[in-house]
Structure formats: C-alpha cells, structure tokens
Design an enzyme around this catalytic site. Sequence first.
Site, short mmCIF file in Angstrom:
data_model
loop_
_atom_site.label_atom_id
_atom_site.label_comp_id
_atom_site.label_asym_id
_atom_site.label_seq_id
_atom_site.Cartn_x
_atom_site.Cartn_y
_atom_site.Cartn_z
N LYS A 192 -93.33 -15.08 61.76
CA LYS A 192 -92.86 -16.34 62.82
C LYS A 192 -91.31 -16.33 62.69
O LYS A 192 -90.66 -16.01 61.79
CB LYS A 192 -93.56 -17.35 62.48
CG LYS A 192 -93.40 -18.17 61.12
CD LYS A 192 -94.35 -19.10 60.66
CE LYS A 192 -93.97 -19.73 59.33
NZ LYS A 192 -94.80 -20.79 58.71
N ARG B 187 -101.43 -31.70 58.02
CA ARG B 187 -100.68 -30.88 59.23
C ARG B 187 -101.91 -30.44 60.13
O ARG B 187 -102.77 -31.33 60.28
CB ARG B 187 -99.89 -29.72 58.68
CG ARG B 187 -98.69 -29.62 59.99
CD ARG B 187 -97.61 -28.41 59.28
NE ARG B 187 -97.99 -27.13 59.00
CZ ARG B 187 -97.23 -26.11 58.55
NH1 ARG B 187 -96.18 -26.27 58.41
NH2 ARG B 187 -97.81 -24.85 58.22
N TYR C 149 -59.49 -27.49 61.40
CA TYR C 149 -59.68 -28.96 61.82
C TYR C 149 -59.65 -29.99 60.77
O TYR C 149 -60.49 -29.95 59.73
CB TYR C 149 -61.18 -29.05 62.70
CG TYR C 149 -61.07 -27.85 63.95
CD1 TYR C 149 -60.13 -28.16 65.18
CD2 TYR C 149 -62.15 -27.23 64.16
CE1 TYR C 149 -60.25 -27.28 66.05
CE2 TYR C 149 -62.28 -26.31 65.16
CZ TYR C 149 -61.09 -26.68 66.26
OH TYR C 149 -61.31 -25.60 67.29
C1 PLP Z 1 -95.30 -20.29 57.57
C2 PLP Z 1 -96.61 -20.05 57.16
C3 PLP Z 1 -96.98 -19.31 55.93
C4 PLP Z 1 -96.11 -18.41 55.18
O1 PLP Z 1 -95.33 -19.20 54.34
P1 PLP Z 1 -94.42 -18.69 53.11
O2 PLP Z 1 -94.14 -19.82 52.38
O3 PLP Z 1 -93.08 -18.27 53.67
O4 PLP Z 1 -95.16 -17.41 52.58
C5 PLP Z 1 -98.27 -18.93 55.78
N1 PLP Z 1 -99.18 -19.62 56.42
C6 PLP Z 1 -98.92 -20.68 57.34
C7 PLP Z 1 -100.00 -21.46 58.04
C8 PLP Z 1 -97.61 -20.70 57.65
O5 PLP Z 1 -97.31 -21.58 58.80
#
Ligand code: PLP
Length: 399
Positions: free
Chosen positions: A49, A146, A276
């Site tokens: 992602k 969540r 700046y």
């Molecule tokens: C982003 C995510 C992961 C991966 O998390 P990491 O800590 O980067 O391994 C796994 N499962 C879900 C549902 C996520 O949203």
Amino acid sequence: MLSWDQSSSIALMQRERAWVEIDLAALSHNVQQILSLMSAKTELMAVVKADAYGHGAVTVAQTVLQSGATWLGVATIPEGIELREAGIEAPILVLGATHTSEQIRAIEHWHLQPTLCTPKQALVYSESVRRATLPIHLKLDTGMSRLGTSWENAVEFVQLVKGLPNLSIASIYSHLATAEDLDPTIRQQQQQRYETALRACGYDFNGKHPRFHLANSAGTIVDSSLHYDMVRTGLLLYGLYPADHLRSYLDLRPVMQVKARVTQVKTIQPGTGVSYGYRFIADRETQIAVIGIGYADGVPRNLSNQMTALVRGQQAKQIGSITMDQLMLDVSHIPALQEGEVVTLLGQDGNEKILADDWANLLGTISWEILCGFKHRLPRVAVGKPLIKREMFDRRSLR
Ligand SMILES: *Cc1c(COP(=O)(O)O)cnc(C)c1O
C-alpha cells in the site's frame, strides 16, 4: 531548431537533482529473511500500500512475487488497479473498506479481493456483485478499534455472509495494535479473542477453513504462533525493524536510499546567516554546500538544523532552514567538494549510514511515516538485481 527527445531526456534526468534508489537485491534478500521465519505452509502477503511505502508499488510487487511472496495487500482500489495494469496477476487484497457500487464494479472488473468489515457492507456487496462468486475477506476487530466487526459478534457476521449468494469467504483476519511492544499482554489478548471467535464460528484450526491471518511485521517476528495461514508484512520488506528490540531476529537490509547532488559550494564569513529566518549563523569561516532537495521532495522541514547527510563517506551537518527545493550543509571538513557530487540523505556511504529510524527519532514519529513521505517529484531508480534463489522456487512448488 533542435528537437527534444522526451523519453531519453527524462530518463537521463533521473539522477540529475535528487532521487530515490530502490535496491532490488536488498528487497529480495529481505523477503528471503522473512520466509526463513515461516513454515512452508504459511504464505507471505507483501503489503505494498501507499506506493509500497514510497518505494514504487509495481517494481516492488514484481520483485517480491519473484522472491517468494504469493499475495499482495493494498489500501485502496486504485492501488490495486495500478498493479493489475502493470500485468501483475497475483491475488490482491484491498485492506481498506469499500462500499459503493462503483467500487464493487471496479473490484470485480480488476479481480481484486475486498475486505468486508460489517454486516451492512456484506449486504451491499451481495446485492451488487454480478459474478457468480466473489472471494471476500472478513475483518474482525480484536482490539485495534479500527476496521472490522467486533470479535464478540463474529458468529452472527460469519453466518450472515455464509447465507448470502455470490460471496465466498476467502479469509477471516484481524490486525494487531501493539505487536512491537516488549509487553506481550495485549497482543496475546488479541490472539485469544481471534481464536475464540474462530472456534465459536465452528472452525477447526487443523481442518479445512478459510485462510486465517493476524500478523503484521512485528507479529511475524515475535511469535510464530501468530502466523496461521499467512502473514501480512510491510515494513520488514523494506528493510526496517518495527522496534529496536526486534533487530536480532532478522538480518534486514534497507531498500531505499535517498540521494541528491551538490548544486553549489561557497564559503561564508563568521556572522553570516544561512537560509530563511537566519536560524543558523556561522560562528567561523564555513564552507557550505547547497543540495538540490527540500521539503517538497519529502525532507521534513522540522529536521532543519538537526539532520546530517553523508558526503564522501562523512557526516555533514545540515544548517539553516530546509527550504522547499534545497537545503544547505556545513562541509567545512571536506576539501575541494565539487558541484555535481552525490550526497546521501538516507542510506549508506562508506562506513556511515543514516536510517529512516534516525529521522523518525529526531521528529518523534515512526519510520513508516518517513518512508511514505517522499514525494513523486523524486524519481524512483531501481538498482541491484533480485536474487532469485533455487529454494524460493522449491518453496513455492510446495504449495
Ligand atoms: C499496513 C498493514 C499491514 C502491514 O503493517 P507493517 O507493520 O508495515 O508490517 C498489515 N495489515 C494491515 C491490515 C495493514 O493495514
């Protein structure tokens, strides 16, 4: 008039100012390291992602699939479509919630697999789906608060979905909130809730059942009893550790390096202000280098006067406010530095290295956010060849 050959000129410009290098050998090495923790029947979902945490989703997905991952995880439908348009055929789970009929049509069209979080969402899907069976993944909330249906209502949720036409449960999963903590209490409570819910649904862990998966990167490292049928790792792929105390479990190599060129070198006199707001004033004659990278590229402005960069294998202090496109370094200790030389902002140069964790510590954030912060203005340049080891093929053929 001279014509401008667009394709070759843009390619040549990739390393002209600032860029991100993606080391494919390190990436496949990391996949191999993760697989070494797992039993042969557990699958690896590579979480790609957010453009593979800023590394470039298509290149990363192709490399991890060659190296032994079998699933891909994305957050959104467009992220999944990008992978399909690049010709990637592996199963893709959309980890985020999707609801609208347009989204459902896109899921079907692109052969993506959705996460269903509530009974209502399941009903919407069942009504909108046109294919005979759509593989779907049910999300239980075991303590993250969540996405997902509460683990206490898992039985009703699963029964409802089983009774709906057109939907087939490909997996039931949950997500850990504190897997990187030294204290395992909450993680273990989540695991117990997950297993209790699945048993209440009538599933037998040894018998036939949809895929079960719970572990993120930290969960994958700390406890193999969290692996079940699949693990979902993001951060580990990219060569970083979810917490310092997890370093000893695996030998990971950072995949990303951020580099930029020196665009001007000058000497300033004592009392001269830099950048700046004059947040830096030289107290001695100082040689400074202007570097062609700034906060619009993803170098956080809050690192001003705090970060260092690597120049010819040596640390150089960043001085003055970081600006949108440029920043300055004190290079008084580096003689005859030339315009055009390459500076490493994140990565290794000689014996020195700077990790995303170093920036995260300075900023009071986490390395995940640092990786995702590099903007598309920085070209992603693949370097290194993925190591495709014989045993990776053997491992895949076991499935
Ligand atoms: C982003 C995510 C992961 C991966 O998390 P990491 O800590 O980067 O391994 C796994 N499962 C879900 C549902 C996520 O949203």
